[in-house]
Scaffold this motif. Structure first.
Motif, short mmCIF file in Angstrom:
data_model
loop_
_atom_site.label_atom_id
_atom_site.label_comp_id
_atom_site.label_asym_id
_atom_site.label_seq_id
_atom_site.Cartn_x
_atom_site.Cartn_y
_atom_site.Cartn_z
N LYS A 37 41.49 113.29 -83.41
CA LYS A 37 42.64 113.60 -82.57
C LYS A 37 42.49 114.96 -81.90
CE LYS A 37 46.83 112.66 -83.28
NZ LYS A 37 48.22 112.59 -83.77
N LYS A 38 41.86 115.89 -82.61
CA LYS A 38 41.68 117.23 -82.07
C LYS A 38 40.37 117.36 -81.29
CE LYS A 38 44.51 119.57 -85.52
NZ LYS A 38 45.49 120.13 -84.56
N GLN A 39 39.70 116.19 -81.09
CA GLN A 39 38.45 116.14 -80.33
C GLN A 39 37.39 117.08 -80.89
OE1 GLN A 39 39.85 116.84 -76.29
NE2 GLN A 39 40.15 114.65 -75.96
N MET A 40 37.32 117.12 -82.21
CA MET A 40 36.29 117.90 -82.89
C MET A 40 35.09 117.00 -83.17
SD MET A 40 38.58 120.16 -85.54
CE MET A 40 37.14 121.04 -86.13
N ASP A 41 34.02 117.59 -83.62
CA ASP A 41 32.80 116.86 -83.92
C ASP A 41 32.98 116.10 -85.24
OD1 ASP A 41 30.26 115.91 -83.90
OD2 ASP A 41 29.26 117.84 -84.09
N TRP A 42 33.69 114.97 -85.18
CA TRP A 42 34.13 114.27 -86.38
C TRP A 42 32.98 113.65 -87.17
CZ3 TRP A 42 32.97 109.12 -86.66
CH2 TRP A 42 32.68 108.46 -85.45
N GLU A 43 31.79 113.48 -86.53
CA GLU A 43 30.65 112.91 -87.27
C GLU A 43 30.22 113.80 -88.42
OE1 GLU A 43 30.72 113.32 -84.01
OE2 GLU A 43 30.25 111.43 -82.99
N LYS A 44 30.61 115.05 -88.36
CA LYS A 44 30.25 115.99 -89.43
C LYS A 44 31.16 115.88 -90.65
CE LYS A 44 28.32 119.52 -86.33
NZ LYS A 44 28.48 120.91 -85.83
N VAL A 45 32.25 115.13 -90.52
CA VAL A 45 33.23 115.06 -91.61
C VAL A 45 32.63 114.41 -92.86
CG1 VAL A 45 35.43 114.05 -92.35
CG2 VAL A 45 35.21 115.08 -90.07
N PHE A 46 31.85 113.35 -92.67
CA PHE A 46 31.30 112.66 -93.85
C PHE A 46 30.37 113.55 -94.66
CE2 PHE A 46 28.10 109.98 -95.94
CZ PHE A 46 28.93 109.26 -96.79
N PRO A 47 29.34 114.17 -94.05
CA PRO A 47 28.49 115.07 -94.85
C PRO A 47 29.26 116.25 -95.42
CG PRO A 47 27.92 115.21 -92.52
CD PRO A 47 28.82 114.04 -92.67
N LEU A 48 30.25 116.75 -94.67
CA LEU A 48 31.08 117.84 -95.18
C LEU A 48 31.82 117.39 -96.44
CD1 LEU A 48 32.49 120.63 -94.90
CD2 LEU A 48 34.22 119.48 -93.52
N THR A 49 32.36 116.16 -96.41
CA THR A 49 33.07 115.64 -97.57
C THR A 49 32.15 115.50 -98.78
OG1 THR A 49 34.56 114.39 -96.12
CG2 THR A 49 34.46 113.71 -98.42
#
Length: 263
Positions: A37-49
């Protein structure tokens, strides 16, 4: 409460582990959704998690071992059971945040922005985790009079005293965590400086944890002076949260002023 929910052949589904898994997955999908929603680089969320969960697990275990260090030094045989069982939530929070910061530095991702997005989800995950604590019987409260209507009685717990009425601190913690999540989501629409929402998480959680510690019955987690280990840590976490809450806007204004002067 019953921690062993059901079995499929040799595989047993434990309530504590199931709630932790639900919490982690729910947090992941919430962070990913909000990042999109905030147009961030959401593909990084999984490795971050993944990295944050691993860092949180390691941090929670290390802090638990530190709280048991005097007992382990006196009886090294306790090390085996301590490694297998026992976690301290504050260790998980600190370990998870530190790991997330390292990940963001390595990937050149804005830490404060993702910090704000992640912490409401972390609070939600903690709410599910405390339900797991209830099922397992850990993190139990002080003993109550048997006639007290709010008391909860365990009969086959490996952690809580059995057949006595206890204050359901797990339920109280869970309610506070979910409430923290919703309040942070509401604040995220009002607070404008990156990092302030996460700062509120640190403040709210530490205050709630400090007070609730007076009603916990599992004293094995250690003390520092008159405070439990978690209460002692709560004082510093709350102070850090307050400094960030009021200090980050000042730093943002200074950065903005410097950028304008350079132009």
């Amino acid at each position: 409460m019953k921690n062993d929910l059901f079995s499929i052949g040799p595989f047993t589904v434990h309530g504590y582990g199931l709630m932790i898994a639900i919490g982690v997955l729910s947090a992941y999908y919430m962070v990913e959704y909000r990042a999109k929603k905030k147009q961030m680089d959401w593909e990084k969320v999984f490795p971050l998690t993944v990295w944050s969960v691993l860092g949180g697990f390691l941090g929670s275990k290390i802090l638990y071992l530190l709280t048991r260090l005097p007992d382990i030094l006196a009886n090294p045989a306790l090390l085996g059971s301590s490694i297998k069982d026992g976690f301290v939530v504050y260790g998980g929070i600190i370990g998870g945040i530190l790991t997330a910061w390292i990940y963001c530095k390595c990937t050149k991702w804005n830490f404060w922005k993702i910090f704000d997005i992640a912490m409401p989800a972390v609070a939600m995950a903690q709410g599910f985790g405390r339900i797991g604590c209830l099922l397992a019987g850990c993190c139990y409260g002080i003993e109550l009079d048997s006639a007290n209507p709010i008391g909860i009685v365990f009969h086959n717990s490996a952690y809580a005293p059995n057949d006595v009425a206890l204050l359901p601190t797990q339920i109280i913690s869970s309610v506070l965590d979910f409430a923290n999540c919703f309040v942070l989501l509401a604040l995220s629409k009002k607070l404008k400086t990156d990092g302030q929402v996460a700062s509120c998480y640190l403040i709210f959680y530490s205050i709630g944890r400090f007070v609730l510690e007076y009603f916990r019955g599992d004293l094995i987690r250690g003390n520092i002076g008159e405070f439990s280990t978690s209460q002692f840590i709560s004082l510093f976490i709350c102070l850090i949260g307050l400094v960030l809450l009021f200090g980050l806007p000042v730093l943002a204004k200074k950065k903005g002023a410097c950028a304008q002067s350079e132009e």
